[in-house]
Scaffold this motif. Structure first.
Motif, PDB file in Angstrom:
ATOM      1  N   ARG A   1      43.602  36.384  36.707  1.00  0.00           N
ATOM      2  CA  ARG A   1      44.284  35.975  37.927  1.00  0.00           C
ATOM      3  C   ARG A   1      45.798  35.858  37.717  1.00  0.00           C
ATOM      4  NH1 ARG A   1      42.896  30.797  41.765  1.00  0.00           N
ATOM      5  NH2 ARG A   1      44.594  31.207  43.204  1.00  0.00           N
TER       6      ARG A   1
ATOM      7  N   LYS B   1      41.400  40.021  43.699  1.00  0.00           N
ATOM      8  CA  LYS B   1      40.070  40.007  44.314  1.00  0.00           C
ATOM      9  C   LYS B   1      38.975  40.084  43.252  1.00  0.00           C
ATOM     10  CE  LYS B   1      40.841  39.564  48.625  1.00  0.00           C
ATOM     11  NZ  LYS B   1      40.390  38.397  49.351  1.00  0.00           N
TER      12      LYS B   1
ATOM     13  N   GLN C   1      38.513  36.773  41.604  1.00  0.00           N
ATOM     14  CA  GLN C   1      37.771  35.848  42.464  1.00  0.00           C
ATOM     15  C   GLN C   1      36.277  36.145  42.422  1.00  0.00           C
ATOM     16  OE1 GLN C   1      39.668  36.076  46.334  1.00  0.00           O
ATOM     17  NE2 GLN C   1      40.760  34.176  45.926  1.00  0.00           N
TER      18      GLN C   1
ATOM     19  N   LYS D   1      34.943  34.765  39.271  1.00  0.00           N
ATOM     20  CA  LYS D   1      34.883  33.313  39.337  1.00  0.00           C
ATOM     21  C   LYS D   1      33.619  32.875  40.094  1.00  0.00           C
ATOM     22  CE  LYS D   1      37.789  29.440  40.715  1.00  0.00           C
ATOM     23  NZ  LYS D   1      39.022  29.049  41.400  1.00  0.00           N
TER      24      LYS D   1
END
Length: 75
Positions: A5, A66, A69, A72
């Motif tokens: 990130r 993206k 994410q 995650k």
């Protein structure tokens, strides 16, 4: 290669910085007069290339953000 990130945010930040600085450069270039045509051609090429680079880096940064994410959410 896997981008995290923080890498994505750096890429997006660089892209935004390029856009801001080159939009300012466009405004300053439009305010000049009396220069040879080569001056305008060279600077226009620089602007186009750098805005393309900004779009490319922004795209990579967005895709990496993206993907980070999604990773995650999986974890």
């Amino acid at each position: 290669m896997k981008l995290e990130r923080k890498h994505a945010l750096v890429l997006i930040g660089i892209a935004v910085w390029n856009v801001v600085t080159y939009v300012t450069f466009i405004k300053n270039l439009a305010g000049t007069s009396g220069r040879p045509t080569g001056y305008y051609v060279a600077h226009t090429v620089l602007i186009v290339v750098n805005l393309f680079i900004a779009a490319l880096l922004g795209n990579w940064g967005y895709r990496a953000f993206k993907a980070s994410q999604r990773e995650k959410i999986k974890a």
